[in-house]
Design a protein around this motif. Sequence first.
Motif, PDB file in Angstrom:
ATOM      1  N   ALA A  10       0.842  -1.211   0.000  1.00  0.00           N
ATOM      2  CA  ALA A  10       0.000   0.000   0.000  1.00  0.00           C
ATOM      3  C   ALA A  10       0.871   1.254   0.000  1.00  0.00           C
ATOM      4  N   ALA A  11       1.943   1.240   0.785  1.00  0.00           N
ATOM      5  CA  ALA A  11       2.852   2.397   0.840  1.00  0.00           C
ATOM      6  C   ALA A  11       3.520   2.628  -0.511  1.00  0.00           C
ATOM      7  N   ASP A  12       3.958   1.555  -1.139  1.00  0.00           N
ATOM      8  CA  ASP A  12       4.576   1.683  -2.470  1.00  0.00           C
ATOM      9  C   ASP A  12       3.567   2.240  -3.481  1.00  0.00           C
ATOM     10  N   ALA A 131      -2.928   2.641   4.194  1.00  0.00           N
ATOM     11  CA  ALA A 131      -3.923   1.681   4.672  1.00  0.00           C
ATOM     12  C   ALA A 131      -4.530   0.893   3.522  1.00  0.00           C
ATOM     13  N   VAL A 132      -4.965  -0.322   3.843  1.00  0.00           N
ATOM     14  CA  VAL A 132      -5.708  -1.136   2.883  1.00  0.00           C
ATOM     15  C   VAL A 132      -6.563  -2.131   3.668  1.00  0.00           C
ATOM     16  N   ASN A 150     -11.646  -0.068   2.145  1.00  0.00           N
ATOM     17  CA  ASN A 150     -10.652   0.886   1.663  1.00  0.00           C
ATOM     18  C   ASN A 150      -9.640   0.152   0.792  1.00  0.00           C
ATOM     19  N   HIS A 151      -9.598   0.500  -0.486  1.00  0.00           N
ATOM     20  CA  HIS A 151      -8.473   0.052  -1.294  1.00  0.00           C
ATOM     21  C   HIS A 151      -7.317   0.991  -0.963  1.00  0.00           C
ATOM     22  N   ARG A 152      -6.144   0.728  -1.463  1.00  0.00           N
ATOM     23  CA  ARG A 152      -4.936   1.418  -0.986  1.00  0.00           C
ATOM     24  C   ARG A 152      -5.152   2.927  -0.892  1.00  0.00           C
ATOM     25  N   CYS A 153      -4.971   3.444   0.307  1.00  0.00           N
ATOM     26  CA  CYS A 153      -5.280   4.848   0.562  1.00  0.00           C
ATOM     27  C   CYS A 153      -4.383   5.358   1.691  1.00  0.00           C
ATOM     28  N   PHE A 172      -5.026  10.294  -0.442  1.00  0.00           N
ATOM     29  CA  PHE A 172      -5.526   9.397  -1.484  1.00  0.00           C
ATOM     30  C   PHE A 172      -6.643   8.542  -0.903  1.00  0.00           C
ATOM     31  N   PHE A 173      -7.777   8.537  -1.574  1.00  0.00           N
ATOM     32  CA  PHE A 173      -8.902   7.709  -1.150  1.00  0.00           C
ATOM     33  C   PHE A 173      -9.389   6.909  -2.350  1.00  0.00           C
TER      34      PHE A 173
END
Length: 211
Positions: A10-12, A131-132, A150-153, A172-173
């Motif tokens: 998620a961070a990447d 977060a994911v 939540n998808h990668r946010c 990012f959401f």
Amino acid sequence: MDYEHKANAAADCLMSYKRDESGWKVCKKSNDVVVSWRPSSEFPGNVYKGEGIVSGTPEKVWECLKPVPNGLRVKWDNNVKRFELLEQITEDISICRTVTPSAAMGIIAPRDFVDVILVKQYEDGTISSNAVNVSHPGCPPQSGYVRGFNHRCGCVCVPISGEPNKTQVFSFFQTDLGGLLPRSVVDSFFPSSMAEFYGNLAKAVKSLKDL
């Protein structure tokens, strides 16, 4: 489930969103923030990007943003009603449940989200929460809440060279709110909600200065 792997991925992903300028379409703009969107590659919805400058050091801005139970976020962010720690995986990785209130004049019912969250610090002073969604045995779906995903946010606080009292904040959401919501409701909710997020964050940081 490999929570650490999901959190690092998620961070990447967030850093790739931050770097990649292609395909974003501005949907809301004010003095404080520009909100853009593009189709998500992770679910049949959009990924939204907020970008703005907040008056305050990165430390103060992060103090208002950091994802911890009983932190400042639940006090100023209208979209976070409650934040619960379900499990601490490592010093920087946790699994949390976020409860959101009803929104859009009650059209959007209260929701909850279960995410693995990684707090990551970079050499240039940038700090991010990533977060994911995950499943966790300690938190099955609960009555009274629609389970969203939540998808990668996340949020990224970037120091500004030569401006120690200002911070660039990216958010990012890409959220599947779940339930049977009309697409038009979702598409109008996020840009307005994100613009409000920046306004409330700026006020929260300013109130910290006055302490």
